[in-house]
Scaffold this active site. Structure first.
Site, short mmCIF file in Angstrom:
data_model
loop_
_atom_site.label_atom_id
_atom_site.label_comp_id
_atom_site.label_asym_id
_atom_site.label_seq_id
_atom_site.Cartn_x
_atom_site.Cartn_y
_atom_site.Cartn_z
CG HIS A 121 -0.16 0.05 2.49
ND1 HIS A 121 0.41 1.25 3.10
CD2 HIS A 121 0.06 -1.03 3.51
CE1 HIS A 121 0.88 0.84 4.50
NE2 HIS A 121 0.97 -0.43 4.58
CD GLU A 162 2.01 -5.93 8.53
OE1 GLU A 162 2.22 -7.01 8.44
OE2 GLU A 162 2.94 -5.03 7.75
#
Length: 333
Positions: free
Chosen positions: A137, A213
């Protein structure tokens, strides 16, 4: 006397012998003189005989000594030749051993190259691999400060810089025209990045929770230095073992790897032969690369992965994987 020698005699009698003719030239008492002469001649003849014997012995010994010396020399020469031959053989054996070692190394390299199954080397009957283009990202406000930002924190959105990075990645991927599907982690920063890219590609975004994550527990939002100051023992344990959890019940790297391996297998099966963009985070991308390489867990600390960078891993039908790209940021420059 020049031609005579005195050889014996009593008072009033002398016996002389002519050394050239051997005749008695002087006599006293005849019988005694004759006996003396004979004795002298025997002594002389005995000396001459011994001298002849010595000469013959010397003559006989000389060829023997010479022959023995020749034999010793021949043996020495033969030994030297044998030594040279042994040295030459040893040298030849060493060269042959080196050649065998090089051949074995070459064979191992060939087998390793085949196992990697790089493009164009895979058997034709395996078909096209499932190719994962891994996009981290774009930046959030926490990224430049290098703060822990996992799945258990504040779930920040992209910053303006992060959205610009996502736009640049979308433009590059659109030019390539290879992406056939987009799948994202459920966190805000990944969904926003994936949405920008998918809009440019004209694709929908799928969500897979397995791409999230790692949960960094009580370390969320802290810098590495702050964690070392506040939780030094937990940090040292975490750096030393993939089974150690962050303070406060976060997720270990071992648990993250188990989750990512299951997610990988599911996505490979769902997208066999296709190229899929996976928009995810630092730890998931590093873990997928580590698993593809068969590298140890500590390799996670030896990879650089920038915001909005691209990495690529291909997965073949026989279970082999090929890492084709890591941390490409050329589209950001």
């Amino acid at each position: 006397m020049d031609a005579e020698a005195r050889v014996g005699g009593d008072a009033g009698t002398q016996v002389e012998v002519d050394v050239e003719t051997g005749e008695h030239v002087t006599s006293g008492r005849p019988a005694e003189a004759a006996a003396g002469a004979r004795a002298a001649q025997a002594v002389a003849e005995g000396g001459i005989a011994r001298a002849d014997a010595d000469v013959r012995a010397a003559a006989a010994e000389t060829p023997v000594v010479k022959a023995e010396a020749d034999v010793r020399a021949a043996k020495a020469g033969a030994s030297a030749e044998n030594a040279d031959a042994r040295a030459a053989k040893a040298d030849a054996d060493a060269h042959a051993a080196k050649a065998d070692a090089r051949a074995a190394t070459a064979g191992a390299d060939t087998r390793a190259a085949k196992a990697v199954a790089a493009p164009g080397w895979a058997p034709a009957d395996m078909g096209a691999p499932a190719t994962f283009v891994l996009l981290r990202h774009g930046e959030t406000p926490l990224t430049p400060q290098k703060r822990f930002s996992g799945s258990g924190g504040t779930d920040p959105s992209l910053s303006d810089a992060g959205r610009e990075q996502a736009e640049r990645a979308a433009a590059m991927l659109a030019r390539r025209g290879t992406i056939q599907a987009v799948v994202s982690s459920p966190l805000a920063r990944t969904r926003e990045t994936a949405g920008i890219v998918a809009a440019r590609l004209g694709l929908d975004v799928g969500i897979d929770d397995g791409l999230r994550e790692t949960d960094f527990g009580a370390w969320e939002g802290l810098t590495f230095a702050e964690v070392r100051e506040r939780h030094p023992d937990d940090l040292n344990a975490w750096l030393a073992s993939p089974d150690a959890e962050p303070t406060g019940g976060g997720e270990s790297f071992a648990a993250t790897a188990t989750r990512l391996a299951a997610t990988r297998d599911k996505l490979v099966a769902a997208h066999a032969g296709r190229t899929v963009l996976l928009v995810t985070h630092v730890t998931p991308i590093k873990t997928l690369v580590r698993l593809a390489l068969g590298a140890p867990p500590e390799s996670l600390f030896r990879m650089e992965l920038s915001a909005a960078s691209l990495s690529v891993v291909a997965y073949y039908a026989d279970g082999n994987a090929s890492v084709r790209l890591l941390n490409d940021t050329s589209h950001l420059r």
